[in-house]
Design a protein around this motif. Sequence first.
Motif, PDB file in Angstrom:
ATOM      1  N   GLU A 322       0.792  -1.088  -0.008  1.00 19.73           N
ATOM      2  CA  GLU A 322      -0.015   0.015  -0.187  1.00 19.73           C
ATOM      3  C   GLU A 322       0.801   1.330   0.002  1.00 19.73           C
ATOM      4  O   GLU A 322       0.448   2.352  -0.648  1.00 19.73           O
ATOM      5  CB  GLU A 322      -1.076   0.000   1.120  1.00 19.73           C
ATOM      6  N   PHE A 323       1.976   1.191   0.915  1.00 18.70           N
ATOM      7  CA  PHE A 323       2.837   2.289   0.905  1.00 18.70           C
ATOM      8  C   PHE A 323       3.462   2.579  -0.631  1.00 18.70           C
ATOM      9  O   PHE A 323       3.447   3.711  -0.947  1.00 18.70           O
ATOM     10  CB  PHE A 323       3.846   2.084   1.722  1.00 18.70           C
ATOM     11  N   LEU A 331       9.092   1.342   1.246  1.00 22.28           N
ATOM     12  CA  LEU A 331       9.228   1.304   2.642  1.00 22.28           C
ATOM     13  C   LEU A 331      10.292   0.571   2.815  1.00 22.28           C
ATOM     14  O   LEU A 331      10.358  -0.881   3.108  1.00 22.28           O
ATOM     15  CB  LEU A 331       7.982   0.914   3.271  1.00 22.28           C
ATOM     16  N   GLY A 332      11.528   1.098   3.660  1.00 22.02           N
ATOM     17  CA  GLY A 332      12.621   0.439   4.046  1.00 22.02           C
ATOM     18  C   GLY A 332      12.914   0.520   5.554  1.00 22.02           C
ATOM     19  O   GLY A 332      11.892   1.159   6.244  1.00 22.02           O
ATOM     20  N   PHE A 333      13.907   0.105   5.849  1.00 21.26           N
ATOM     21  CA  PHE A 333      13.896   0.159   7.642  1.00 21.26           C
ATOM     22  C   PHE A 333      14.711   1.706   7.646  1.00 21.26           C
ATOM     23  O   PHE A 333      14.620   2.092   8.879  1.00 21.26           O
ATOM     24  CB  PHE A 333      15.215  -0.919   7.748  1.00 21.26           C
ATOM     25  N   GLY A 390       7.815  13.087   7.111  1.00 17.07           N
ATOM     26  CA  GLY A 390       7.067  11.902   7.289  1.00 17.07           C
ATOM     27  C   GLY A 390       8.048  10.531   6.687  1.00 17.07           C
ATOM     28  O   GLY A 390       9.062  10.916   6.014  1.00 17.07           O
ATOM     29  N   PHE A 391       7.240   9.582   6.963  1.00 18.69           N
ATOM     30  CA  PHE A 391       8.041   8.207   6.228  1.00 18.69           C
ATOM     31  C   PHE A 391       8.479   8.166   4.874  1.00 18.69           C
ATOM     32  O   PHE A 391       9.404   8.035   4.351  1.00 18.69           O
ATOM     33  CB  PHE A 391       7.291   7.059   6.818  1.00 18.69           C
ATOM     34  N   ALA A 392       7.402   8.854   4.125  1.00 17.36           N
ATOM     35  CA  ALA A 392       7.594   8.639   2.653  1.00 17.36           C
ATOM     36  C   ALA A 392       8.578   9.602   2.388  1.00 17.36           C
ATOM     37  O   ALA A 392       9.197   9.372   1.339  1.00 17.36           O
ATOM     38  CB  ALA A 392       5.920   8.963   1.813  1.00 17.36           C
ATOM     39  N   ALA A 393       8.606  10.881   2.631  1.00 20.59           N
ATOM     40  CA  ALA A 393       9.444  11.950   2.219  1.00 20.59           C
ATOM     41  C   ALA A 393      10.876  11.390   2.895  1.00 20.59           C
ATOM     42  O   ALA A 393      11.854  11.859   1.941  1.00 20.59           O
ATOM     43  CB  ALA A 393       9.179  13.471   3.183  1.00 20.59           C
ATOM     44  N   ILE A 394      11.111  10.753   3.943  1.00 23.45           N
ATOM     45  CA  ILE A 394      12.368  10.333   4.071  1.00 23.45           C
ATOM     46  C   ILE A 394      12.769   9.345   3.349  1.00 23.45           C
ATOM     47  O   ILE A 394      14.022   9.341   2.944  1.00 23.45           O
ATOM     48  CB  ILE A 394      12.365   9.736   5.610  1.00 23.45           C
ATOM     49  N   GLU A 395      12.019   8.325   3.033  1.00 23.07           N
ATOM     50  CA  GLU A 395      12.370   7.241   1.976  1.00 23.07           C
ATOM     51  C   GLU A 395      12.641   7.793   0.392  1.00 23.07           C
ATOM     52  O   GLU A 395      13.679   7.470   0.015  1.00 23.07           O
ATOM     53  CB  GLU A 395      11.132   6.214   1.786  1.00 23.07           C
TER      54      GLU A 395
END
Length: 504
Positions: A322-323, A331-333, A390-395
Amino acid sequence: MTTEVRVPTLGESVTEATVATWFKKPGDPVAADEMLCELETDKVTVEVPSPAAGTMGEIVAQEGTTVGVDALLATISAGEAKAAPAKADKAEKPAKSDSADTGSSVDVMVPTLGESVTEATVSTWFKKVGDQVAADEMLCELETDKVSVEVPAPAAGTLTEILAAEGTTVQAGGKLAILSSGSGASAPAAAPKAEEAAAPAAASGKDVEDAPAAKKAMAEAGLSRDQVQGSGRDGRVMKEDVARAAAAATQAPAAAAAPAQAPRAPAPAEDVAREERVKMTRLRQTIARRLKDSQNTAAMLTTYNEVDMTEVMALRNQYKDEFYKKHGVRLGFMSFFTKACVHALKEVPEVNAEIDGTDIVYKNFVHMGVAAGTPTGLVVPVIRDVDQMGFAAIEKAIAEKGARARDGKLSMAEMQGGTFTISNGGVYGSLMSSPILNPPQSGILGMHKIQDRPMAINGQVVIRPMMYLALSYDHRIVDGKGAVTFLVRVKEALEDPRRLLMDL
């Protein structure tokens, strides 16, 4: 139209400089990117290039004046002086006067290399003398101790002369080559003449006016003009040349009297024939120097812990499809570890601080350095204000910076200003290691390989995916309690990711 010449960015924590030398005076014609003056800070010497072609107007800051960042240095009048560079070139190089009527010549200069970077090595020429080039077409590639820099053609024309061959070390603002924007038919004949005219001047040094700052430095160091190899235009001696000559002069006697390192024992002839000797790249030399400087400067200590990755892996597996569909990135670690570190840095701010003299500078933001391995060595691109992402921007940021790092396309600005660093040796299979600080930062987190191990959970032995964590920190500013607390908070956030949402 008048163009202002202002003080450029001088580097982190540097707010002022002193005007050391003016290379031009009012009324002189100047070309775009031609060096106008030299500034001295308490750390480096900065050359100021002309932002436009024209005529030198008023000099606002005289030699010896202390100026701040973005202060006005001088003005340049543009327009009527368009032909001035060509006339000046005729005066300096009479050998080219025969070809001046066929078209104007354009100098290809070394671009600005970044803060504290004053020289580069010409690694590759994509064009050879006589080739036709288009405006902005890549002519050559320079290698600094941090990044690779591509040099585009400033105008369309013919490459008539290459002044810096592959392997040559050039200074910021130095001349690399000459383009002819006309027919370029007489270029091959002009090139040897230019070399012949330049050779006596470079050899004798009598017809070249050295930089005043260099003359002063030579007098202070007790060096003669013959002992210094000039790297400026037409063999002009710059202040950095004097510093290198002085360093070489002091190192030679010391090495002869008491070698710091035992000489390499001669190898058998059959072994020598099977050896390969390769010169270290500038990037590798800088990595070696900075790592050793870090060990010599900081009171570096490492504390360890381990984290159960069960919850993070389950959360990632549940939402990764979904991500990707929503954000277009996997989506990684790394995003989990980045968010966990930001969470811990808020509680232990000294890990996100740095020492400046006798002051401690606390950062109310997080610029996260993410170490990335490349074919030429380790680089650390910086993701700015990661605490606001957020998570998406970081990845997305990590993926983009990593790709640019592998392609050698990172700019100087993208690798400066970090406040904390994460290094993931686990991708190479490392089980445990002690990362080295990236000065002036006070902390770096080392991630390692995820490995199934038997763990005692609620009185039972179960198999869990475990990872060792290592935090290296500067003990001058971070106490043991703070370092352990930081690592425990990272561990807690990863073992129960819901704590990140609750800010616990």
